[in-house]
Design an enzyme around this catalytic site. Structure first.
Site, PDB file in Angstrom:
ATOM      1  N   GLU A   1      27.959  28.942 -46.351  1.00  0.00           N
ATOM      2  CA  GLU A   1      27.180  29.812 -47.250  1.00  0.00           C
ATOM      3  C   GLU A   1      26.340  30.817 -46.448  1.00  0.00           C
ATOM      4  O   GLU A   1      26.177  30.683 -45.235  1.00  0.00           O
ATOM      5  CB  GLU A   1      26.266  28.989 -48.147  1.00  0.00           C
ATOM      6  CG  GLU A   1      25.207  28.198 -47.390  1.00  0.00           C
ATOM      7  CD  GLU A   1      23.926  27.967 -48.193  1.00  0.00           C
ATOM      8  OE1 GLU A   1      23.397  28.946 -48.769  1.00  0.00           O
ATOM      9  OE2 GLU A   1      23.448  26.829 -48.221  1.00  0.00           O
TER      10      GLU A   1
ATOM     11  N   LYS B   1      17.055  17.745 -50.597  1.00  0.00           N
ATOM     12  CA  LYS B   1      15.670  17.901 -50.162  1.00  0.00           C
ATOM     13  C   LYS B   1      14.720  17.334 -51.211  1.00  0.00           C
ATOM     14  O   LYS B   1      14.936  17.542 -52.412  1.00  0.00           O
ATOM     15  CB  LYS B   1      15.412  19.396 -49.983  1.00  0.00           C
ATOM     16  CG  LYS B   1      14.479  19.716 -48.855  1.00  0.00           C
ATOM     17  CD  LYS B   1      14.414  21.202 -48.635  1.00  0.00           C
ATOM     18  CE  LYS B   1      15.248  21.610 -47.432  1.00  0.00           C
ATOM     19  NZ  LYS B   1      15.281  23.048 -47.216  1.00  0.00           N
TER      20      LYS B   1
HETATM   21  N1  PSU Z   1      18.203  23.790 -50.596  1.00  0.00           N
HETATM   22  C1  PSU Z   1      18.013  23.671 -49.270  1.00  0.00           C
HETATM   23  N2  PSU Z   1      18.298  24.736 -48.467  1.00  0.00           N
HETATM   24  C2  PSU Z   1      18.783  25.916 -48.975  1.00  0.00           C
HETATM   25  C3  PSU Z   1      18.993  25.999 -50.383  1.00  0.00           C
HETATM   26  C4  PSU Z   1      18.704  24.925 -51.143  1.00  0.00           C
HETATM   27  O1  PSU Z   1      17.597  22.621 -48.807  1.00  0.00           O
HETATM   28  O2  PSU Z   1      19.027  26.862 -48.226  1.00  0.00           O
HETATM   29  C5  PSU Z   1      19.575  27.268 -50.953  1.00  0.00           C
HETATM   30  C6  PSU Z   1      21.108  27.099 -51.076  1.00  0.00           C
HETATM   31  O3  PSU Z   1      21.722  28.353 -50.875  1.00  0.00           O
HETATM   32  C7  PSU Z   1      21.240  26.668 -52.522  1.00  0.00           C
HETATM   33  C8  PSU Z   1      20.160  27.483 -53.187  1.00  0.00           C
HETATM   34  O4  PSU Z   1      22.511  26.910 -53.078  1.00  0.00           O
HETATM   35  O5  PSU Z   1      19.082  27.462 -52.260  1.00  0.00           O
HETATM   36  C9  PSU Z   1      19.762  26.898 -54.526  1.00  0.00           C
HETATM   37  O6  PSU Z   1      18.944  27.771 -55.212  1.00  0.00           O
HETATM   38  P1  PSU Z   1      18.549  27.471 -56.725  1.00  0.00           P
HETATM   39  O7  PSU Z   1      17.682  26.243 -56.687  1.00  0.00           O
HETATM   40  O8  PSU Z   1      17.791  28.682 -57.170  1.00  0.00           O
HETATM   41  O9  PSU Z   1      19.824  27.271 -57.473  1.00  0.00           O
END
Ligand code: PSU
Ligand code: MN
Length: 302
Positions: free
Chosen positions: A25, A159
């Protein structure tokens, strides 16, 4: 579909000949880590995948095209540029039709990887069900994407900025097997152990590849979430992280952070307030994941 896809010739060749390919990603590059560590890490992660015997394909949207496999210059650009969108599924039509640049989240990267025919994807941590989602309904599109798109996701667990228990419940409801590599406890990104047991455990890349093949041969759509604990020497214990997470969540609430800004805000807050420690863990775990992801892609390709 091809109209929107720009597959790097090396990646195209590997896909066409059944060689192992690992998708990566780009939100972690543009929004998840500071410059210059972000660019350096992205290149190192690609190198780990190559050394392990697979072809890396970092995915991003540039000028409205979905690039599968980036050049070093393109990775450096994403790491430095200020006007790069964070593209989850909801943003894809706008960013692509406006011919903008965007870093792809787990959900969007999976979707583009699937369009290109890639089966294994490596990230650091996925999105999930946020704490308090019972009132905010903040659930990442990463989860609904895992429910429907048949690309395996290798991560270091979830996380604990999220509600790990609810995230595991969601994945269970939607038929996404959660497998931890080599231990019984489900890991939580910076830390080897969360308070939750992993629903499943496997101890080799071969067994994981067998599980993937079996799931998809049964006609079951969707992902398998593979959790690989951060190396013990680089972990930040969960109790130490919890204090920073609480502070970050409070700051987000006080500053009325909403929608797609929530995750980047919290990640940035934690990175800034834990100084080098969390960044070091983050870099170690993504490289670790890259190695396992490449092993799984190799075993799957055989
Ligand atoms: N969680 C992490 N590191 C990250 C992300 C999430 O520990 O870098 C990033 C990833 O790209 C994930 C995105 O797909 O955040 C999720 O965002 P949202 O919660 O807005 O869907
Ligand atoms: Mn959200």
């Amino acid at each position: 579909m091809n109209y929107f896809l720009e597959i790097h010739p090396e990646v195209q060749q590997a896909i066409a000949t059944g060689q192992p390919v690992v998708a990566l990603e780009s939100t972690i590059i543009a929004h998840g880590m500071p410059y210059p560590q972000n660019v350096q890490t992205a290149l190192e992660v690609e190198a780990v995948i190559r050394e392990t015997g697979a072809i890396p394909a970092t995915i991003a949207i540039l000028h409205g095209k979905c690039y599968v496999g980036l050049t070093q210059e393109q990775i450096a650009y994403l790491g430095k540029a200020e006007n790069v969108w964070k593209v989850s599924l909801v943003d894809m039509p706008y960013v692509i039709s406006k011919k903008l640049d965007g870093a792809t989240t787990v959900a969007t990267t999976m979707r583009i990887a699937a369009m290109a025919g890639i089966k294994v994807f490596v990230t650091g941590g996925t999105g999930g069900v946020h704490r308090g989602a019972e009132t905010t309904m903040d659930i990442s599109a990463d989860l609904s994407e895992m429910a429907q798109t048949s690309v395996a996701v290798v991560s270091a667990g979830v996380k604990s900025i999220l509600d790990i228990g609810l995230t595991l419940e969601y994945l269970e409801t939607h038929g996404v097997p959660v497998v931890t590599f080599g231990q019984d406890a489900f890991p939580c990104f910076y830390s080897c152990q969360s308070k939750f047991n992993s629903p499943l455990r496997l101890d080799s890349a071969q067994e994981i590849a067998d599980l993937l093949r079996t799931k998809w041969m049964l006609g079951l759509k969707g992902s398998v979430l593979i959790a690989y604990p951060v190396p013990a020497e680089q972990e930040v214990p969960a109790e130490a992280m919890e204090e920073y997470i609480q502070q970050a969540l409070l700051a987000a609430e006080q500053q009325h952070i909403r929608g797609k800004q929530v995750t980047p805000f919290i990640l940035k807050y934690i990175a800034e307030h834990t100084k080098g420690e969390s960044l070091e863990a983050n870099i170690a775990l993504i490289k670790n994941n890259a190695k396992l992801g490449a092993e799984i892609a190799k075993a799957y390709a055989e």
